[in-house]
Design a protein around this motif. Structure first.
Motif, PDB file in Angstrom:
ATOM      1  N   SER A  91      48.799 108.703  59.432  1.00  0.00           N
ATOM      2  CA  SER A  91      50.038 109.574  59.113  1.00  0.00           C
ATOM      3  C   SER A  91      51.556 109.447  59.888  1.00  0.00           C
ATOM      4  N   TYR A  93      53.225 106.309  59.015  1.00  0.00           N
ATOM      5  CA  TYR A  93      53.822 106.235  57.729  1.00  0.00           C
ATOM      6  C   TYR A  93      55.119 107.143  58.130  1.00  0.00           C
ATOM      7  N   GLU A  94      55.003 108.219  58.805  1.00  0.00           N
ATOM      8  CA  GLU A  94      56.252 109.068  59.119  1.00  0.00           C
ATOM      9  C   GLU A  94      57.398 108.352  59.958  1.00  0.00           C
ATOM     10  N   CYS A 130      57.664 105.306  60.234  1.00  0.00           N
ATOM     11  CA  CYS A 130      58.398 104.137  59.629  1.00  0.00           C
ATOM     12  C   CYS A 130      59.177 104.836  58.293  1.00  0.00           C
ATOM     13  N   GLY A 131      58.907 106.017  57.817  1.00  0.00           N
ATOM     14  CA  GLY A 131      59.999 106.631  57.020  1.00  0.00           C
ATOM     15  C   GLY A 131      61.045 107.091  57.674  1.00  0.00           C
ATOM     16  N   ARG A 132      61.162 107.573  58.889  1.00  0.00           N
ATOM     17  CA  ARG A 132      62.056 108.294  59.609  1.00  0.00           C
ATOM     18  C   ARG A 132      63.111 106.916  60.124  1.00  0.00           C
ATOM     19  N   SER A 138      59.480 110.182  55.575  1.00  0.00           N
ATOM     20  CA  SER A 138      58.575 109.782  54.426  1.00  0.00           C
ATOM     21  C   SER A 138      58.512 110.731  53.347  1.00  0.00           C
ATOM     22  N   TRP A 171      58.732 105.475  47.336  1.00  0.00           N
ATOM     23  CA  TRP A 171      57.704 105.385  48.345  1.00  0.00           C
ATOM     24  C   TRP A 171      57.286 103.923  48.586  1.00  0.00           C
ATOM     25  N   CYS A 183      58.584 102.889  51.896  1.00  0.00           N
ATOM     26  CA  CYS A 183      57.870 103.300  53.031  1.00  0.00           C
ATOM     27  C   CYS A 183      56.862 102.520  53.406  1.00  0.00           C
ATOM     28  N   GLU A 184      56.144 102.117  52.263  1.00  0.00           N
ATOM     29  CA  GLU A 184      55.108 101.043  52.389  1.00  0.00           C
ATOM     30  C   GLU A 184      55.585  99.770  52.898  1.00  0.00           C
TER      31      GLU A 184
END
Length: 185
Positions: free
Chosen positions: A69, A72-73, A75-77, A85, A94, A97-98
């Motif tokens: 988590s 992913y967060e 990378c999302g940021r 994310s 999405w 993000c992946e």
């Protein structure tokens, strides 16, 4: 017998033991290089101590999910600094993000594979087309004759002063009434 450090502890240059908190978090990542890349990225993003504190704060059975988590967060940021994310998920992006997570696992920057963020539904929020309103400031010329525009100053007003200010109800043709609403299409 010599103990071998896990790939996460090795990249963090941290001693690894039988009760290592990072080792179970890396089992879902196949290659040793990817394990090291993910750990190093999270340590840079959250800080080494911050990362270890976040993982140890979770119950042991949830530590791998927390690590994933956090990845992913983070990378999302990087991809979408405002909403992270969850913003990418809610806007139907999405896959970005992946792609950022895959880039981190391969050892490149999260935005190397990711295209710039373009959302046609957010285009109406662009305020660059709004003309500048007359601020009431007068152009002043300096000694050389060049125009000097004084910068508007922001002051802190006390609450009793604010209560005395009456809003100007008269609308002019040059004023623009804007309404702000938050939503995703």
């Amino acid at each position: 017998m010599m103990k071998i450090s896990c790939n996460g502890c090795r990249i963090l240059r941290k001693g690894c033991n039988d009760d290592c908190v990072i080792r179970p978090c890396l089992q879902w990542i196949n290659s040793p290089e990817s394990q090291a890349n993910a750990t190093l990225f999270l340590a840079k993003f959250y800080g080494r101590t911050g990362l270890l504190n976040l993982i140890t704060a979770a119950p042991k059975n949830l530590a791998p999910a927390v690590f994933r988590s956090l990845l992913y967060e983070a990378c999302g940021r990087i991809v979408n600094p405002a909403y992270g994310s969850m913003g990418l998920f809610w806007t139907g992006q999405w896959a970005r993000c992946e792609a950022a997570v895959r880039a981190v696992l391969m050892g490149s920057k999260p935005n190397d594979e990711v295209a710039p963020f373009h959302s046609p539904s957010w285009g109406s929020c662009d305020i660059r087309h709004v003309p500048r309103l007359n601020t009431g400031l007068v152009d002043v010329r300096d000694r050389t004759g060049k125009i000097f525009k004084p910068q508007p100053r922001v002051a802190l007003l006390e609450s009793d002063v604010l209560s005395q200010i009456q809003p100007n109800r008269a609308t002019k043709e040059t004023e623009i009434n804007l309404e702000l609403s938050l939503g995703f299409h």
